[in-house]
Design a protein around this motif. Structure first.
Motif, PDB file in Angstrom:
ATOM      1  N   LYS A  92      -6.929   8.356  -2.057  1.00 39.32           N
ATOM      2  CA  LYS A  92      -7.474   7.376  -1.615  1.00 39.32           C
ATOM      3  C   LYS A  92      -6.296   6.344  -1.598  1.00 39.32           C
ATOM      4  O   LYS A  92      -6.298   5.885  -0.608  1.00 39.32           O
ATOM      5  N   SER A  93      -5.594   5.969  -2.152  1.00 39.05           N
ATOM      6  CA  SER A  93      -4.117   5.525  -1.353  1.00 39.05           C
ATOM      7  C   SER A  93      -3.997   5.455  -0.046  1.00 39.05           C
ATOM      8  O   SER A  93      -3.864   4.776   0.436  1.00 39.05           O
ATOM      9  N   LYS A  94      -3.852   6.697   0.047  1.00 36.94           N
ATOM     10  CA  LYS A  94      -3.453   7.179   1.273  1.00 36.94           C
ATOM     11  C   LYS A  94      -4.168   6.941   2.579  1.00 36.94           C
ATOM     12  O   LYS A  94      -3.988   6.309   3.499  1.00 36.94           O
ATOM     13  N   VAL A 114       2.280   2.131  -3.685  1.00 36.98           N
ATOM     14  CA  VAL A 114       1.150   2.914  -4.317  1.00 36.98           C
ATOM     15  C   VAL A 114       0.896   3.571  -4.445  1.00 36.98           C
ATOM     16  O   VAL A 114       1.073   4.725  -4.717  1.00 36.98           O
ATOM     17  N   VAL A 115       1.238   4.692  -2.458  1.00 35.38           N
ATOM     18  CA  VAL A 115       0.737   5.607  -2.542  1.00 35.38           C
ATOM     19  C   VAL A 115       2.270   6.701  -2.935  1.00 35.38           C
ATOM     20  O   VAL A 115       1.571   7.764  -3.326  1.00 35.38           O
ATOM     21  N   GLU A 117      -7.031  10.049  -6.758  1.00 35.50           N
ATOM     22  CA  GLU A 117      -6.523   8.691  -6.691  1.00 35.50           C
ATOM     23  C   GLU A 117      -5.607   8.777  -5.110  1.00 35.50           C
ATOM     24  O   GLU A 117      -5.407   7.998  -4.825  1.00 35.50           O
ATOM     25  N   LEU A 118      -4.718   9.836  -5.177  1.00 37.84           N
ATOM     26  CA  LEU A 118      -3.414   9.928  -4.207  1.00 37.84           C
ATOM     27  C   LEU A 118      -4.137  10.189  -2.959  1.00 37.84           C
ATOM     28  O   LEU A 118      -3.746   8.989  -1.881  1.00 37.84           O
ATOM     29  N   LYS A 141       1.503   6.528  -6.952  1.00 41.57           N
ATOM     30  CA  LYS A 141       0.731   7.788  -7.141  1.00 41.57           C
ATOM     31  C   LYS A 141       1.107   9.064  -6.713  1.00 41.57           C
ATOM     32  O   LYS A 141       0.357  10.373  -7.649  1.00 41.57           O
ATOM     33  N   THR A 153      -6.727   4.075   2.032  1.00 36.19           N
ATOM     34  CA  THR A 153      -5.997   2.819   2.480  1.00 36.19           C
ATOM     35  C   THR A 153      -5.086   2.842   3.238  1.00 36.19           C
ATOM     36  O   THR A 153      -5.106   1.844   4.311  1.00 36.19           O
ATOM     37  N   LEU A 154      -3.453   3.531   2.759  1.00 38.28           N
ATOM     38  CA  LEU A 154      -2.829   2.451   3.320  1.00 38.28           C
ATOM     39  C   LEU A 154      -3.132   3.095   5.084  1.00 38.28           C
ATOM     40  O   LEU A 154      -2.710   1.861   5.938  1.00 38.28           O
ATOM     41  N   ALA A 201       1.155  -0.880  -0.228  1.00 37.05           N
ATOM     42  CA  ALA A 201      -0.007  -0.095   0.073  1.00 37.05           C
ATOM     43  C   ALA A 201       0.830   1.536   0.138  1.00 37.05           C
ATOM     44  O   ALA A 201       1.106   2.583  -0.436  1.00 37.05           O
ATOM     45  N   ARG A 202       2.549   0.864   0.943  1.00 36.48           N
ATOM     46  CA  ARG A 202       2.690   2.205   0.226  1.00 36.48           C
ATOM     47  C   ARG A 202       3.726   2.466  -0.741  1.00 36.48           C
ATOM     48  O   ARG A 202       3.456   3.693  -1.398  1.00 36.48           O
TER      49      ARG A 202
END
Lengths: 569, 569
Positions: free
Chosen positions: B269-271, B239-240, B266-267, B243, B273-274, B236-237
């Motif tokens: 969202k990924s944050k 991905v962040v 997008e960024l 992004k 999630t992380l 997940a990191r």
């Protein structure tokens, strides 16, 4: 000594006809017995009395020749004006002036100068005691303090006008409660605080345990005195074996009784040592667990999981099914993470339970009880109610009068929903949708009692799916014989029901709700053996105080509020 | 329907002058309003009434043409004799005969045949309700049952003569308590049940917590939904990071606002999630611990360790130091592993606290209160007291009369020890040594009150080393202004003291006892700001019931006893 003076005072000034009665177990005269008389105390001019209290406001006058003190002792909202000559105070006169100072004074009651607000005042002749206050440090300065600020000083806030008025109103409502139920032949039953039943089947409950402190104690103990190693235990086992062999040898060698006896003693000692070591070697730090990994509550104080009660109803039912009319009045608990102005983790409930009574009787009892409480405050707490009306809620006295004298409206749930639907049709907006089957939200309840009827309303016969398993199923099989009392200002004040007394029906209801039967076997026994129609209700005691006083936050109407993150003292 | 009949009955037979008053919120007439009249009910012959209750004993007579039932509804110890004709019962007449059966009947009150024990009986005209009992299964058969046996049936034992008499006596003592204190101007204060103070500094306390249930909930949750692995978090990191790089690239490429905006979303969202994954990865099953290995109570409901109160005294003192005369009456708790007949884990205490009062006033109040309770039982519970005298303790009524009318003896601790030493000299044997400085043992207390004085005794001015830090130090610096009230049958009934109001002295005493100051800062505030002489005491409510009834085991005088290994219901 003060002793002699007090007795002289008592002999010479405190009349047998009770004109200035002493506090029963103190030399002082309570201030309410002076200023709360019909004449405001003027008829007592010329009498001598000892008074004690805390200075509300004090000021020096006449070039510091005198101090004027407004003295309050909590017996009533009013203060007694006291005049103290500088010469009476050991040290500085300014010592007695700060807000919060405790003083005990002997003096003479006098008529005040014309035009004064008070009807009587005390001219001090002797200062018996001073409990000083350093105003620079006192947490409750003379300025008006918010109720929110005061919540950080629960040990001192009872010295404020508002919190002391609430304390007197709360006391009056509690005493009225006991008076009402005793008068009507109800027996007060102390239901348990620690319980192993769960009334609602799902409430968030506090656990009561000694497992954590036991674990902590054991961990400390094991640090100072570690458990034996396996080698140590094994060594002790070897000793036991050796000692056993010695005994056998002596026996087969037919040694003397004395010799054998000594060897047996040795063997016994070594066995004791071994069993102690074995026991200690089993000690494990931490919470005791069963093999399946779950906490081993058999090791807890009550040998099972125990909680703080959320309601005494189920237990008090067992007494109603023997003594007919009973009630409980005690603390109840919810471990809900609610930070609202309407929730406490610890609060008091009044829960009557009536055998040989149907829903109609239950409603009659609830209505009579609420009316009695309101009338009691009007009769016994009017000064405090005037204070609340003045400072917080202009309408609170009228509200009490209205409730005490108006027959409560009674509408079925179905009618109530129709009324709400009609209101929506006419443009009324609610946050929560209105349709048959919903649990009425606070906004709906308040609409019914405050807007539609403008008086107390009892809503009865609720859909069974939103109510508890123990409520009696009506013949329509859709609703249960439940009722809620709604009042202006707080909405729901009382919730109650006729209880399901039919064994087969209640078993069916428990199963329908997906609850296990086993924990309710004792409750089912009440239906198995000599079952009786019975009904009851619960009144949230703090809600009643909010209703009476008009205060907004429940944390201000209980002496020591408990809520998430806070349990001061 | 029963409804109409009841109303007809009410109209025709229940007189406005109250001759046969209805229960207030039921159609029935309480049995005590018939048989507890001065004439035993004979004056009501000819009146009609509806009664309900449980069959104590029933038998068929006249070749099963009639049943005779002794009916009890808990309103008094006596039963109403009821005669039911076979034709009135749907089905078998034997249905209404078994002990424990609930019946509701309409009928006419009649004079019994000459020579009968009862003064009135009811001839049934209609059977309104039967709650049957299968005698083969009913846990409480007609035979006399031991109190010990009944403790296994706390939900049914209130149907027995003894436990229902205790319930009425307990109710009377509770109401007498509220009446006494209200009459004397004391305000009832609800001190907290959950507390973060420890009154005695050492008592074994129950802990109140949500940590265990939280840990159990979390463990279950983690089984269904395991925390992310480190690899999942790392992914997940990554991905962040990716992004984020995309956003930077788009920015430096001066891409369109829309494009950048989409990438930023997008960024974000990924944050999210992380951070969720990171949070879940920190979840550890079990009780939360701090780095030092101790339990992290900051995570508990009240953000600190919380307990069940062992006494409301310290908290109620804060109210006395504002409202002058207050009392608390509530449940208190001890997690002691005591299996005696005198200890409970949950019991009720009455604790008055009086400002402007010295030890002498405290003793006066305690004496007046105990006398009031005794007189109240004589005035309001004589039938139940006669039952107790008959079945358990011949002397219990005389004991109440003696205590109500005899001035209590008052002796200092030093005098008490001299009396005990004199007794030892004259051959009296005690298990515990007598010498100045000991805490008086129960045998000593009972010798003083039962043998030496044969009346209630107040012992005062105890050695400071055996008493709590808050008791006022006397001028001799050896004793404190403490007092215990001793009565025949139970020994110590009340313990109290004048409280130390001098700031310097109490601080010194806390330190001397090796207690930390910090937890008592709020209590010291009461001495820092407007300190006042005050005194109070505690009465163990169950002890008072043991004293009154003569029963031996405290588990029989509280509705739902809690002790090690047992907390039924």
């Amino acid at each position: 000594m003060a002793e002699a003076t007090a007795e002289q005072l008592a002999a010479t000034t405190i009349n047998d006809d009770g004109i200035v009665p002493k506090a029963e177990f103190s030399d002082r005269v309570p201030i309410n017995s002076i200023i709360s008389r019909a004449d405001g105390g003027s008829g007592l001019a010329g009498k001598k009395a000892r008074v004690g209290g805390w200075v509300k406001t004090g000021r020096k006058a006449d070039k510091d020749a005198f101090a004027f003190l407004e003295l309050n002792d909590g017996s009533c909202p009013g203060n007694l004006q006291v005049i103290v000559e500088a010469g009476l105070v050991a040290g500085e006169l300014s010592q007695v002036v700060p807000t919060g100072t405790c003083v005990v004074l002997d003096g003479e009651l006098k008529l005040p100068p014309e035009g004064a607000k008070q009807k009587v005042e005390l001219r001090a002749e002797k200062v018996v005691h001073v409990g000083p206050v350093d105003p620079a440090k006192y947490p409750l300065p003379k300025m008006r303090l918010t109720l929110e600020f005061l919540r950080d000083f629960v040990h001192l806030r009872s010295r404020t006008n508002t919190i002391s008025a609430v304390a007197r109103i709360r006391n009056a409502l509690a005493y009225a409660t006991h008076t009402f139920f005793n008068k009507h032949g109800f027996l007060y039953v102390h239901t348990p605080i620690i319980t192993t039943s769960d009334c609602e089947g799902a409430g968030e409950m506090f656990q009561v345990t000694t497992l954590l402190s036991e674990a902590e104690r054991l961990e400390k103990e094991l640090i100072h005195n570690p458990p034996p190693t396996e080698a140590e235990v094994e060594a002790a086992r070897v000793v036991v074996k050796e000692k056993g062999e010695i005994v056998s040898q002596l026996k087969s060698a037919k040694a003397s009784k004395k010799e054998i006896g000594a060897a047996v003693d040795e063997l016994k000692k070594s066995k004791d040592t071994l069993s102690k070591l074995e026991e200690r070697s089993k000690l494990k730090p931490g919470i005791p667990k069963k093999d399946d990994g779950n906490v081993d509550y058999a090791k807890d104080f009550f040998a099972r999981q125990a909680f703080l009660t959320v309601s005494g109803q189920l237990q008090v039912e067992s007494y109603a099914c023997a003594l007919s009319s009973v009630y409980t009045f005690g603390p109840t608990f919810r471990a809900e993470n609610s930070h609202t102005s309407r929730h406490l983790a610890e609060f008091w409930m009044v829960e009557p339970e009536l055998a040989f009574a149907e829903l109609k009787d239950d409603m009659n009892c609830a209505e009579a009880y609420v009316k009695f409480l309101c009338q009691w405050l009007l009769d016994n707490c009017l000064e405090d109610m005037k204070f609340m009306a003045d400072k917080f809620d202009k309408g609170c006295i009228d509200r009490l009068k209205m409730v005490a004298s108006t027959p409560f409206v009674r509408v079925s749930y179905t009618e109530a929903v129709e009324i709400l639907e009609e209101a929506v049709k006419n443009g009324k907006k609610f946050d929560n949708e209105v349709k048959w089957g919903i649990d009425l939200a606070s906004e709906h309840e308040r609409y019914l009692t405050e807007v539609k009827f403008q008086k107390p309303v009892i809503v009865y016969n609720y859909p069974k799916d939103i109510k508890a398993f123990y409520m009696r199923l009506n013949d329509d099989s859709k609703t249960v014989a439940a009722m809620d009392v709604l009042v202006p200002k707080v909405g729901e004040l009382i919730g109650g029901s006729q209880r399901e007394e039919r064994y087969d029906v209640i078993v069916q209801r428990i199963k329908e709700m997906g609850l296990p039967l086993e924990p309710y076997e004792w409750y089912l026994d009440l239906r198995r053996y000599g079952t009786v129609k019975h009904s009851g209700f619960g009144l949230g005691f703090e809600r009643m105080i909010l209703f009476a006083t008009g205060l907004e936050n429940i944390r201000d109407v209980i002496p020591f509020p408990r809520y998430p993150g806070r349990a001061d003292l």
